[in-house]
Enzyme design. Structure first.
Site, PDB file in Angstrom:
ATOM      1  N   SER A 121      34.743  39.792 -22.657  1.00 47.62           N
ATOM      2  CA  SER A 121      35.923  39.312 -23.381  1.00 47.62           C
ATOM      3  C   SER A 121      37.022  40.370 -23.348  1.00 47.62           C
ATOM      4  O   SER A 121      36.829  41.500 -23.801  1.00 47.62           O
ATOM      5  CB  SER A 121      35.559  38.998 -24.830  1.00 47.62           C
ATOM      6  OG  SER A 121      36.743  38.851 -25.583  1.00 47.62           O
ATOM      7  N   HIS A 133      36.255  36.076 -20.063  1.00 43.19           N
ATOM      8  CA  HIS A 133      36.473  35.320 -21.303  1.00 43.19           C
ATOM      9  C   HIS A 133      37.788  35.741 -21.954  1.00 43.19           C
ATOM     10  O   HIS A 133      38.002  36.916 -22.251  1.00 43.19           O
ATOM     11  CB  HIS A 133      35.301  35.579 -22.250  1.00 43.19           C
ATOM     12  CG  HIS A 133      35.291  34.731 -23.471  1.00 43.19           C
ATOM     13  ND1 HIS A 133      34.784  33.442 -23.495  1.00 43.19           N
ATOM     14  CD2 HIS A 133      35.727  34.974 -24.735  1.00 43.19           C
ATOM     15  CE1 HIS A 133      34.896  32.948 -24.710  1.00 43.19           C
ATOM     16  NE2 HIS A 133      35.477  33.844 -25.486  1.00 43.19           N
ATOM     17  N   ASP A 193      40.409  35.097 -25.074  1.00 41.97           N
ATOM     18  CA  ASP A 193      40.489  34.570 -26.432  1.00 41.97           C
ATOM     19  C   ASP A 193      41.929  34.394 -26.891  1.00 41.97           C
ATOM     20  O   ASP A 193      42.654  35.370 -27.061  1.00 41.97           O
ATOM     21  CB  ASP A 193      39.797  35.544 -27.389  1.00 41.97           C
ATOM     22  CG  ASP A 193      38.292  35.563 -27.216  1.00 41.97           C
ATOM     23  OD1 ASP A 193      37.676  34.488 -27.331  1.00 41.97           O
ATOM     24  OD2 ASP A 193      37.749  36.654 -26.947  1.00 41.97           O
ATOM     25  N   MET A 221      44.299  33.272 -29.908  1.00 46.26           N
ATOM     26  CA  MET A 221      44.277  33.044 -31.369  1.00 46.26           C
ATOM     27  C   MET A 221      45.692  32.845 -31.890  1.00 46.26           C
ATOM     28  O   MET A 221      46.603  33.563 -31.476  1.00 46.26           O
ATOM     29  CB  MET A 221      43.671  34.261 -32.066  1.00 46.26           C
ATOM     30  CG  MET A 221      42.287  34.624 -31.573  1.00 46.26           C
ATOM     31  SD  MET A 221      41.711  36.103 -32.385  1.00 46.26           S
ATOM     32  CE  MET A 221      40.154  36.364 -31.549  1.00 46.26           C
ATOM     33  N   HIS A 272      39.179  30.518 -24.192  1.00 46.57           N
ATOM     34  CA  HIS A 272      38.680  30.061 -25.496  1.00 46.57           C
ATOM     35  C   HIS A 272      39.861  29.922 -26.444  1.00 46.57           C
ATOM     36  O   HIS A 272      40.423  30.915 -26.893  1.00 46.57           O
ATOM     37  CB  HIS A 272      37.665  31.113 -25.997  1.00 46.57           C
ATOM     38  CG  HIS A 272      37.101  30.839 -27.351  1.00 46.57           C
ATOM     39  ND1 HIS A 272      36.352  31.776 -28.035  1.00 46.57           N
ATOM     40  CD2 HIS A 272      37.153  29.741 -28.161  1.00 46.57           C
ATOM     41  CE1 HIS A 272      35.981  31.275 -29.200  1.00 46.57           C
ATOM     42  NE2 HIS A 272      36.458  30.044 -29.305  1.00 46.57           N
ATOM     43  N   MET A 275      41.411  29.344 -29.850  1.00 48.47           N
ATOM     44  CA  MET A 275      41.195  29.303 -31.297  1.00 48.47           C
ATOM     45  C   MET A 275      42.534  28.980 -31.923  1.00 48.47           C
ATOM     46  O   MET A 275      43.186  29.824 -32.552  1.00 48.47           O
ATOM     47  CB  MET A 275      40.648  30.663 -31.771  1.00 48.47           C
ATOM     48  CG  MET A 275      39.178  30.853 -31.439  1.00 48.47           C
ATOM     49  SD  MET A 275      38.672  32.568 -31.452  1.00 48.47           S
ATOM     50  CE  MET A 275      39.087  33.008 -29.766  1.00 48.47           C
ATOM     51  N   MET A 325      29.471  29.865 -31.585  1.00 48.42           N
ATOM     52  CA  MET A 325      30.037  31.082 -32.178  1.00 48.42           C
ATOM     53  C   MET A 325      28.950  31.778 -33.000  1.00 48.42           C
ATOM     54  O   MET A 325      28.416  31.208 -33.947  1.00 48.42           O
ATOM     55  CB  MET A 325      31.225  30.748 -33.094  1.00 48.42           C
ATOM     56  CG  MET A 325      32.461  30.218 -32.392  1.00 48.42           C
ATOM     57  SD  MET A 325      33.093  31.244 -31.048  1.00 48.42           S
ATOM     58  CE  MET A 325      33.346  32.823 -31.855  1.00 48.42           C
ATOM     59  N   GLY A 329      37.838  35.039 -34.687  1.00 44.57           N
ATOM     60  CA  GLY A 329      39.051  35.733 -35.135  1.00 44.57           C
ATOM     61  C   GLY A 329      39.085  37.205 -34.752  1.00 44.57           C
ATOM     62  O   GLY A 329      40.163  37.752 -34.527  1.00 44.57           O
ATOM     63  N   PHE A 330      37.939  37.824 -34.669  1.00 45.97           N
ATOM     64  CA  PHE A 330      37.912  39.257 -34.395  1.00 45.97           C
ATOM     65  C   PHE A 330      36.731  39.643 -33.511  1.00 45.97           C
ATOM     66  O   PHE A 330      35.678  39.023 -33.592  1.00 45.97           O
ATOM     67  CB  PHE A 330      37.810  40.046 -35.715  1.00 45.97           C
ATOM     68  CG  PHE A 330      38.922  39.734 -36.673  1.00 45.97           C
ATOM     69  CD1 PHE A 330      40.138  40.413 -36.600  1.00 45.97           C
ATOM     70  CD2 PHE A 330      38.781  38.722 -37.615  1.00 45.97           C
ATOM     71  CE1 PHE A 330      41.180  40.095 -37.461  1.00 45.97           C
ATOM     72  CE2 PHE A 330      39.812  38.398 -38.488  1.00 45.97           C
ATOM     73  CZ  PHE A 330      41.017  39.081 -38.413  1.00 45.97           C
ATOM     74  N   GLY A 331      36.949  40.664 -32.713  1.00 49.72           N
ATOM     75  CA  GLY A 331      35.851  41.222 -31.935  1.00 49.72           C
ATOM     76  C   GLY A 331      35.100  42.219 -32.796  1.00 49.72           C
ATOM     77  O   GLY A 331      35.513  42.551 -33.914  1.00 49.72           O
ATOM     78  N   GLY A 332      33.972  42.688 -32.292  1.00 55.63           N
ATOM     79  CA  GLY A 332      33.246  43.775 -32.952  1.00 55.63           C
ATOM     80  C   GLY A 332      32.526  43.407 -34.236  1.00 55.63           C
ATOM     81  O   GLY A 332      32.203  44.278 -35.038  1.00 55.63           O
ATOM     82  N   ASP A 342      28.983  33.454 -28.214  1.00 53.86           N
ATOM     83  CA  ASP A 342      30.199  34.255 -28.362  1.00 53.86           C
ATOM     84  C   ASP A 342      30.226  35.007 -29.690  1.00 53.86           C
ATOM     85  O   ASP A 342      30.378  34.405 -30.754  1.00 53.86           O
ATOM     86  CB  ASP A 342      31.422  33.325 -28.253  1.00 53.86           C
ATOM     87  CG  ASP A 342      32.722  34.102 -28.161  1.00 53.86           C
ATOM     88  OD1 ASP A 342      32.679  35.348 -28.091  1.00 53.86           O
ATOM     89  OD2 ASP A 342      33.787  33.449 -28.156  1.00 53.86           O
ATOM     90  N   GLY A 343      30.104  36.337 -29.589  1.00 54.99           N
ATOM     91  CA  GLY A 343      30.245  37.194 -30.762  1.00 54.99           C
ATOM     92  C   GLY A 343      29.015  38.033 -31.041  1.00 54.99           C
ATOM     93  O   GLY A 343      27.903  37.516 -31.167  1.00 54.99           O
ATOM     94  N   GLY A 344      29.211  39.339 -31.057  1.00 58.94           N
ATOM     95  CA  GLY A 344      28.117  40.238 -31.432  1.00 58.94           C
ATOM     96  C   GLY A 344      26.981  40.332 -30.436  1.00 58.94           C
ATOM     97  O   GLY A 344      25.872  40.753 -30.780  1.00 58.94           O
ATOM     98  N   GLY A 373      32.396  41.421 -25.657  1.00 60.03           N
ATOM     99  CA  GLY A 373      33.644  42.181 -25.693  1.00 60.03           C
ATOM    100  C   GLY A 373      33.365  43.648 -25.905  1.00 60.03           C
ATOM    101  O   GLY A 373      33.364  44.463 -24.975  1.00 60.03           O
TER     102      GLY A 373
HETATM  103  C1  DX5 Z   1      35.858  36.185 -31.483  1.00 63.46           C
HETATM  104  C2  DX5 Z   1      36.033  35.935 -30.029  1.00 63.46           C
HETATM  105  C3  DX5 Z   1      35.063  36.650 -29.155  1.00 63.46           C
HETATM  106  C4  DX5 Z   1      35.164  38.148 -29.227  1.00 63.46           C
HETATM  107  C5  DX5 Z   1      33.786  38.698 -29.021  1.00 63.46           C
HETATM  108  O1  DX5 Z   1      36.658  35.330 -32.205  1.00 63.46           O
HETATM  109  O2  DX5 Z   1      35.913  34.554 -29.729  1.00 63.46           O
HETATM  110  O3  DX5 Z   1      35.144  36.218 -27.809  1.00 63.46           O
HETATM  111  O4  DX5 Z   1      36.007  38.710 -28.277  1.00 63.46           O
HETATM  112  O5  DX5 Z   1      33.823  40.045 -29.231  1.00 63.46           O
HETATM  113  P1  DX5 Z   1      32.515  40.925 -29.448  1.00 63.46           P
HETATM  114  O6  DX5 Z   1      31.690  40.764 -28.221  1.00 63.46           O
HETATM  115  O7  DX5 Z   1      33.057  42.286 -29.643  1.00 63.46           O
HETATM  116  O8  DX5 Z   1      31.814  40.359 -30.671  1.00 63.46           O
HETATM  117 ZN    ZN Z   2      35.729  33.913 -27.578  1.00 59.28          ZN
END
Ligand code: DX5
Ligand code: ZN
Length: 215
Positions: free
Chosen positions: A7, A32, A34, A36, A65, A67, A136, A141-144, A174-176, A196
């Site tokens: 991502s 990927h 994102d 938003m 993706h 959002m 999800m 909304g956020f990475g990490g 997607d996520g974590g 990501g």
């Molecule tokens: C979150 C995004 C993800 C995000 C994942 O809303 O849709 O794609 O970038 O990031 P990581 O891999 O850091 O959780």
């Molecule tokens: Zn995503």
């Protein structure tokens, strides 16, 4: 062997060209992206002009993706910008079946993302029309963010639902996602892993992609 979709959100935005170069040289098959809008999710990322530039540089499948609210308004725009797969949120689409057909009519693969609280059962009547379900595993909304463990149950239920109707829908997480949960996710039925932070903050991103891919 999983499809890895790094991502861009976790990349260094001052050096996007470098991120694309790294990805092109890597074993990742998808990129990927994102988008938003600050309305569907409490964050604003980047949009069409950035995706358009990335398309010129990358050799990978552009996995976009959305959002955003009213994703149906922007289907042609994202096609023009270079999306190969366009994923919309179930929670943002009152006319999901129709929106999926519009995406496919533009020659793109159609994806549907589900927020953590949304049951996979809601897709039962349209699963044959969906190329990718994006589960999800964090709140969008956020990475990490920290991976939600209940995701495994959803993936297993989704895999059964897909099998029961004889569909060939891919399951994307997607996520974590990390090197520690990747194998368990694939065992549960996942085909595509978005990553990501795990990829872009790794000391060797390409090696990390290879490691995740072998999950
Ligand atoms: C979150 C995004 C993800 C995000 C994942 O809303 O849709 O794609 O970038 O990031 P990581 O891999 O850091 O959780
Ligand atoms: Zn995503």
């Amino acid at each position: 062997m999983a499809i890895i979709a790094p991502s861009l959100l976790a990349a260094d935005f001052l050096h996007l060209g470098k991120a694309c170069e790294m990805l092109n040289e890597s074993e990742a098959e998808w990129f990927h992206l994102d988008v938003m809008d600050g309305s569907f999710v409490p964050n604003i990322s980047y949009g069409l002009p950035v995706i358009e530039q990335i398309k010129k540089t990358t050799t990978k499948v552009m996995d976009v993706h959305l959002m955003i609210v009213h994703p149906e308004k922007y289907i042609t725009d994202f096609k023009k910008a270079g999306a190969d797969i366009l994923t919309i949120h179930y929670e943002a689409c009152p006319h999901l079946h129709s929106t999926l057909q519009q995406i496919k009519a533009q020659g793109m693969k159609a994806g549907v993302a589900l927020n953590p609280h949304t049951s996979v059962e809601v897709l039962k009547e349209v699963i044959k029309d969906i190329d990718v379900v994006c589960v999800m595993s964090v709140n969008p909304g956020f990475g990490g963010q920290k991976f939600i463990e209940h995701t495994y149950e959803k993936v297993k239920a989704l895999a059964i639902l897909i099998k029961n109707v004889g569909a060939s829908t891919l399951i994307e997480i997607d996520g974590g996602v990390t090197e520690h949960n990747a194998a368990a996710l694939v065992n549960a039925g996942a085909h595509v892993l978005v990553a990501g932070t795990t990829v872009f903050k790794a000391s060797d991103p390409k090696a990390m992609i290879s490691l995740l891919r072998k999950a």
